[in-house]
Design an enzyme around this catalytic site. Structure first.
Site, short mmCIF file in Angstrom:
data_model
loop_
_atom_site.label_atom_id
_atom_site.label_comp_id
_atom_site.label_asym_id
_atom_site.label_seq_id
_atom_site.Cartn_x
_atom_site.Cartn_y
_atom_site.Cartn_z
N ASN A 91 -19.82 -5.08 -2.55
CA ASN A 91 -19.74 -5.94 -3.69
C ASN A 91 -19.37 -4.99 -4.91
O ASN A 91 -18.33 -5.59 -5.78
CB ASN A 91 -20.99 -6.73 -3.97
CG ASN A 91 -21.07 -7.80 -2.67
OD1 ASN A 91 -20.22 -8.54 -2.76
ND2 ASN A 91 -22.23 -7.68 -2.15
N GLN A 108 -22.29 -12.23 -9.52
CA GLN A 108 -22.85 -10.63 -9.77
C GLN A 108 -21.77 -9.74 -10.50
O GLN A 108 -20.61 -10.06 -10.21
CB GLN A 108 -23.30 -9.97 -8.61
CG GLN A 108 -22.43 -9.99 -7.55
CD GLN A 108 -22.89 -9.67 -6.34
OE1 GLN A 108 -24.05 -10.24 -5.84
NE2 GLN A 108 -22.33 -8.32 -5.43
N SER A 109 -22.11 -9.24 -11.54
CA SER A 109 -21.45 -8.11 -12.14
C SER A 109 -22.03 -6.83 -12.54
O SER A 109 -23.28 -6.69 -11.97
CB SER A 109 -21.39 -8.66 -13.71
OG SER A 109 -20.44 -9.87 -13.83
N TYR A 110 -21.31 -5.86 -12.65
CA TYR A 110 -21.64 -4.63 -12.52
C TYR A 110 -21.57 -3.64 -13.62
O TYR A 110 -20.64 -3.88 -14.61
CB TYR A 110 -20.95 -3.63 -11.13
CG TYR A 110 -21.50 -4.16 -10.03
CD1 TYR A 110 -22.35 -3.64 -9.33
CD2 TYR A 110 -20.93 -5.56 -9.47
CE1 TYR A 110 -22.74 -3.94 -8.08
CE2 TYR A 110 -21.28 -5.94 -8.32
CZ TYR A 110 -22.23 -5.31 -7.47
OH TYR A 110 -22.56 -5.72 -6.32
N PHE A 111 -22.32 -2.85 -13.88
CA PHE A 111 -22.10 -1.96 -15.30
C PHE A 111 -21.32 -0.65 -14.76
O PHE A 111 -21.33 -0.27 -13.45
CB PHE A 111 -23.51 -1.35 -15.92
CG PHE A 111 -24.44 -2.56 -16.33
CD1 PHE A 111 -24.43 -2.80 -17.30
CD2 PHE A 111 -25.29 -3.34 -15.49
CE1 PHE A 111 -25.08 -3.81 -18.17
CE2 PHE A 111 -26.08 -4.20 -15.96
CZ PHE A 111 -25.91 -4.54 -17.35
#
Length: 182
Positions: free
Chosen positions: A162, A40-43
């Protein structure tokens, strides 16, 4: 899908949890309890009370999620299924850092008639060594079973989110002022 997420988060005692997994594997007869590989990645957002995440499960399923804090244990949560190909492009081209990687185990724990479904995340990559357990509840007063492998309650401590681990991974905690002890 819109909803409110009510969640408690704990650190996990690795040795006790591994022992519990072996017991579960024996009950299922195959000697294996399979986890799901999550990336998972985040903006980047200016406000740390909100998060926009893209996540894949075993590189076979993908979701876009928007979360916004209500209080220490509750958040608005909006999740939408998206094509895996789109998720990969978002992670590679729109998100700044390497994805948070982990193996998630869904672990039912019971006491009498009460059954609690825990999600245990064993982190890898930049967050290697960190293991957390979460339980999502229908209401803040919902009863739940506390397994013997739980450690410190870290609910409300933002460094264990996270999204925080994405921007400041566990491996750099000792390099900063915050050290980790279970």
């Amino acid at each position: 899908m819109m909803g409110v997420e009510i969640e408690y988060k704990f650190l996990v005692d690795k040795a006790r949890f591994e022992y519990h997994l072996k017991q579960l594997a024996g009950l299922h007869g195959n000697g294996i309890v399979r986890g799901v590989e999550i990336k998972q990645s985040y903006f980047n957002l200016v406000d740390d009370k909100q998060a926009v995440r893209v996540r894949t499960y075993d590189d076979e399923e993908a979701w876009l999620c928007i979360k916004a804090d209500i209080d220490l244990i509750s958040r608005h949560e909006f999740e939408y299924h998206i094509p895996v190909r789109d998720a990969r492009v978002m992670m590679e081209q729109l998100c700044e850092y390497d994805a948070v990687t982990k193996t998630r185990y869904k672990v039912p724990v019971s006491k009498g008639a009460l059954v609690s479904n825990w999600e245990v995340d064993v982190f890898s990559g930049d967050n290697e060594g960190l293991i957390t357990a979460e339980i999502e509840l229908d209401t803040v007063d919902s009863a739940y079973v506390i397994p013997g492998w739980l450690g410190l309650d870290v609910t409300g401590q933002t460094k264990y989110l996270n999204s925080s681990l994405y921007f400041e991974p566990f491996e750099v905690w000792n390099e900063n002022s915050d050290s980790f002890n279970l």
